[in-house]
Scaffold this active site. Structure first.
Site, PDB file in Angstrom:
ATOM      1  N   GLY A   1       1.012  -1.273   0.123  1.00  0.00           N
ATOM      2  CA  GLY A   1       0.532   0.486   0.178  1.00  0.00           C
ATOM      3  C   GLY A   1       0.740   0.981  -0.174  1.00  0.00           C
ATOM      4  O   GLY A   1       0.350   2.578  -0.154  1.00  0.00           O
TER       5      GLY A   1
ATOM      6  N   ILE B   1       0.320   1.659  -7.138  1.00  0.00           N
ATOM      7  CA  ILE B   1      -1.250   1.499  -7.085  1.00  0.00           C
ATOM      8  C   ILE B   1      -1.302   1.524  -5.596  1.00  0.00           C
ATOM      9  O   ILE B   1      -3.221   1.421  -5.171  1.00  0.00           O
ATOM     10  CB  ILE B   1      -1.737   0.439  -7.867  1.00  0.00           C
ATOM     11  CG1 ILE B   1      -0.528   0.898  -9.496  1.00  0.00           C
ATOM     12  CG2 ILE B   1      -2.809  -0.191  -8.228  1.00  0.00           C
ATOM     13  CD1 ILE B   1      -1.120  -0.884 -10.076  1.00  0.00           C
ATOM     14  N   GLY B   2      -1.202   0.745  -5.108  1.00  0.00           N
ATOM     15  CA  GLY B   2      -1.621   0.513  -4.007  1.00  0.00           C
ATOM     16  C   GLY B   2      -1.685   1.529  -3.050  1.00  0.00           C
ATOM     17  O   GLY B   2      -3.032   1.714  -2.584  1.00  0.00           O
TER      18      GLY B   2
ATOM     19  N   ASP C   1       3.338  -2.749   4.105  1.00  0.00           N
ATOM     20  CA  ASP C   1       4.377  -3.031   3.193  1.00  0.00           C
ATOM     21  C   ASP C   1       5.920  -3.185   3.230  1.00  0.00           C
ATOM     22  O   ASP C   1       6.004  -1.893   4.626  1.00  0.00           O
ATOM     23  CB  ASP C   1       4.557  -1.674   2.503  1.00  0.00           C
ATOM     24  CG  ASP C   1       4.968  -1.102   1.571  1.00  0.00           C
ATOM     25  OD1 ASP C   1       4.098  -0.849   0.160  1.00  0.00           O
ATOM     26  OD2 ASP C   1       5.754  -1.481   1.140  1.00  0.00           O
TER      27      ASP C   1
ATOM     28  N   LEU D   1       8.472  -1.417   1.689  1.00  0.00           N
ATOM     29  CA  LEU D   1       8.697  -0.720   1.576  1.00  0.00           C
ATOM     30  C   LEU D   1      10.891  -1.002   0.621  1.00  0.00           C
ATOM     31  O   LEU D   1      11.786  -0.384   1.455  1.00  0.00           O
ATOM     32  CB  LEU D   1       9.541   0.128   2.688  1.00  0.00           C
ATOM     33  CG  LEU D   1       8.151   2.071   3.741  1.00  0.00           C
ATOM     34  CD1 LEU D   1       9.000   1.670   4.775  1.00  0.00           C
ATOM     35  CD2 LEU D   1       7.970   2.077   2.322  1.00  0.00           C
TER      36      LEU D   1
ATOM     37  N   THR E   1      -2.079  -8.990 -13.697  1.00  0.00           N
ATOM     38  CA  THR E   1      -1.694  -7.771 -15.066  1.00  0.00           C
ATOM     39  C   THR E   1      -1.849  -9.068 -16.235  1.00  0.00           C
ATOM     40  O   THR E   1      -1.928 -10.335 -15.419  1.00  0.00           O
ATOM     41  CB  THR E   1      -0.195  -7.882 -15.379  1.00  0.00           C
ATOM     42  OG1 THR E   1       0.479  -7.110 -16.118  1.00  0.00           O
ATOM     43  CG2 THR E   1       1.133  -9.648 -14.760  1.00  0.00           C
TER      44      THR E   1
ATOM     45  N   TYR F   1       9.054 -11.418 -14.793  1.00  0.00           N
ATOM     46  CA  TYR F   1       7.541 -10.861 -13.702  1.00  0.00           C
ATOM     47  C   TYR F   1       6.291 -11.582 -14.284  1.00  0.00           C
ATOM     48  O   TYR F   1       5.849 -12.327 -13.071  1.00  0.00           O
ATOM     49  CB  TYR F   1       8.437  -9.495 -14.376  1.00  0.00           C
ATOM     50  CG  TYR F   1       6.516  -8.759 -13.580  1.00  0.00           C
ATOM     51  CD1 TYR F   1       6.313  -8.609 -12.350  1.00  0.00           C
ATOM     52  CD2 TYR F   1       5.568  -7.964 -15.135  1.00  0.00           C
ATOM     53  CE1 TYR F   1       5.242  -8.135 -12.486  1.00  0.00           C
ATOM     54  CE2 TYR F   1       4.992  -7.592 -14.808  1.00  0.00           C
ATOM     55  CZ  TYR F   1       4.374  -7.280 -12.781  1.00  0.00           C
ATOM     56  OH  TYR F   1       3.507  -7.053 -12.695  1.00  0.00           O
TER      57      TYR F   1
ATOM     58  N   PRO G   1      14.477   7.293 -23.903  1.00  0.00           N
ATOM     59  CA  PRO G   1      15.383   6.113 -24.496  1.00  0.00           C
ATOM     60  C   PRO G   1      13.936   5.272 -24.999  1.00  0.00           C
ATOM     61  O   PRO G   1      13.261   4.920 -23.886  1.00  0.00           O
ATOM     62  CB  PRO G   1      15.972   5.076 -23.305  1.00  0.00           C
ATOM     63  CG  PRO G   1      15.111   5.341 -22.520  1.00  0.00           C
ATOM     64  CD  PRO G   1      14.725   6.816 -22.330  1.00  0.00           C
TER      65      PRO G   1
ATOM     66  N   ARG H   1      14.545  -4.584 -25.725  1.00  0.00           N
ATOM     67  CA  ARG H   1      14.082  -5.768 -24.349  1.00  0.00           C
ATOM     68  C   ARG H   1      14.252  -6.747 -24.325  1.00  0.00           C
ATOM     69  O   ARG H   1      13.424  -7.182 -25.966  1.00  0.00           O
ATOM     70  CB  ARG H   1      12.596  -5.306 -23.395  1.00  0.00           C
ATOM     71  CG  ARG H   1      12.334  -5.545 -22.084  1.00  0.00           C
ATOM     72  CD  ARG H   1      10.652  -5.460 -21.530  1.00  0.00           C
ATOM     73  NE  ARG H   1      10.910  -4.592 -21.160  1.00  0.00           N
ATOM     74  CZ  ARG H   1       9.998  -3.938 -20.496  1.00  0.00           C
ATOM     75  NH1 ARG H   1       8.712  -4.835 -20.975  1.00  0.00           N
ATOM     76  NH2 ARG H   1      10.031  -2.907 -19.841  1.00  0.00           N
TER      77      ARG H   1
ATOM     78  N   HIS I   1      10.540  -9.235 -25.572  1.00  0.00           N
ATOM     79  CA  HIS I   1      10.072  -8.040 -25.796  1.00  0.00           C
ATOM     80  C   HIS I   1       8.213  -8.219 -25.793  1.00  0.00           C
ATOM     81  O   HIS I   1       8.793  -8.673 -27.240  1.00  0.00           O
ATOM     82  CB  HIS I   1      10.509  -6.633 -25.604  1.00  0.00           C
ATOM     83  CG  HIS I   1       9.413  -5.291 -25.777  1.00  0.00           C
ATOM     84  ND1 HIS I   1       9.687  -4.588 -26.249  1.00  0.00           N
ATOM     85  CD2 HIS I   1       8.434  -5.111 -24.775  1.00  0.00           C
ATOM     86  CE1 HIS I   1       9.303  -3.341 -25.113  1.00  0.00           C
ATOM     87  NE2 HIS I   1       8.253  -3.564 -24.299  1.00  0.00           N
TER      88      HIS I   1
END
Ligand SMILES: NC(=O)c1ccc[n+]([C@@H]2O[C@H](COP(=O)([O-])OP(=O)(O)OC[C@H]3O[C@@H](n4cnc5c(N)ncnc54)[C@H](O)[C@@H]3O)[C@@H](O)[C@H]2O)c1
Length: 324
Positions: free
Chosen positions: A8, A12-13, A37, A39, A125, A149, A204, A272, A275
């Site tokens: 949070g 987004i959180g 969180d 951090l 996602t 990811y 970039p 990437r 990608h």
């Protein structure tokens, strides 16, 4: 109502927590919120109204089951944002992604079940589907993630759904497209480009700039999450999209214009690795079942976002200095 929000203090959180505490969602008016969180580099206390008496902030790890045991009792729902979230970092080193996104999610699911927490909203996602040349993914599309990811998020989605099927937990999964808005860590494309342009630097652009993403304003995403929390069906997946697909080249053009810069500031860089070419979510299900539709158009959303970064240098300058 007591809501437990992981991650949070991130982009987004924290938008979700600020909306909850501002009573933007009628169904959660007056709710108190616990934020857990770690951090990490992208978590930031300054994103949260820490003096609000309805907010309790705890710095800690979702993989810490003893801490979760202490904290979770009495909560009605968990909204799980905490994750390692940057694709490029996962290409450089995938282990933290597996540790937090996969293992951490399982520890959190187990602790939620033991503590008897009600609803568990797992935030995920569109990247779990891989890449799509044409058309749009529906929620039943096979998962084919390409980056570490995305693979770690796919793993966590499957564990969350398994907790529903195996243990009957009240789990719902959301999958959203690319978010943008204030307070996004300046490593992601929009804040990176805007802050570079505001500083007179180059930006970039990966490969031929033809990769296409759907852009979702963070406030629409958070409203979609709240709809799913209140009315989504257990064991289901819901897409949350923004309805605006842009190639990275088109996006760059809009950001250059908004910052008063020209194409001479764009530096093409090697693409990437792996990608994904295009992401596209079908959002019919959440529209029909829960009445969701995005409200923030890309023109006003980008203008407001650029204005926010222009007006809030004190927020992003230390973050860029730290990660330079
Ligand atoms: N940003 C996007 O466009 C996007 C798109 C789709 C899905 N998502 C998902 O939304 C969620 C939030 O993304 P974001 O963009 O706000 O990311 P972010 O990197 O800004 O925030 C992540 C937060 O999680 C915290 N965190 C990391 N590891 C933790 C751990 N082990 N324990 C507790 N907290 C931990 C970080 O400190 C940070 O505050 C993620 O699950 C991400 O996969 C994001």
């Amino acid at each position: 109502m007591q809501i437990f929000v992981t991650g949070g203090a991130g982009f987004i959180g924290s938008a979700y927590v600020r909306a909850l505490l501002a009573d933007d969602y009628a169904g959660a008016a007056g709710a108190s919120v616990t934020v857990l969180d770690l951090l990490s580099y992208s978590g930031n206390r300054a994103n949260l109204p820490l003096t609000d008496s309805r907010l309790r902030f705890v710095q800690g790890d979702i993989s810490d089951s003893a801490l979760l045991r202490e904290l979770l009792g009495g909560h009605d729902a968990i909204v799980h944002f905490a994750a390692e979230s940057h694709v490029d970092r996962s290409i450089a080193g995938a282990v933290p992604f597996v540790t937090t996104n996969v293992l951490g999610t399982q520890v959190l699911l187990d602790a939620a079940r033991e503590a008897g927490v009600g609803r568990f909203v797992h935030v995920s996602t569109d990247e779990v589907y891989g890449s799509i040349e044409e058309g749009s993914w529906t929620e039943t599309w096979p998962l084919a993630p390409n980056s570490p990811y995305a693979a770690s998020k796919a793993g966590s989605d499957l564990l969350a759904l398994a907790a529903h099927r195996t243990h009957g937990m009240d789990v719902v999964v959301t999958r959203c497209s690319n978010n943008y808005g204030p307070r996004q860590f300046p490593e992601k494309v929009i804040p990176l480009f805007v802050t570079n342009l505001l500083d007179g630097k180059e930006v970039p652009l990966y490969g031929d700039g033809g990769n296409i993403r759907d852009w979702l304003h963070v406030s629409d995403h958070c409203r979609g999450i709240q709809l799913v929390l209140e009315k989504g069906r257990a064991g289901e997946v819901y897409h949350i999209g923004g309805g605006t697909e842009l190639s990275n080249r088109e996006l760059t053009g809009r950001l250059l214009e908004a910052c008063g810069a020209g194409w001479d500031r764009v530096r093409p860089v090697a693409d990437r690795k792996g990608h994904d070419r295009r992401y596209s979510l079908d959002i019919t299900k959440i529209g029909d079942e829960l009445g969701y539709a995005p409200r923030t158009g890309i023109v006003e959303g980008l203008a407001a976002t650029v204005a926010w970064y222009r007006d809030n240098r004190q927020w992003w300058e230390p973050l860029k200095a730290r990660t330079a």
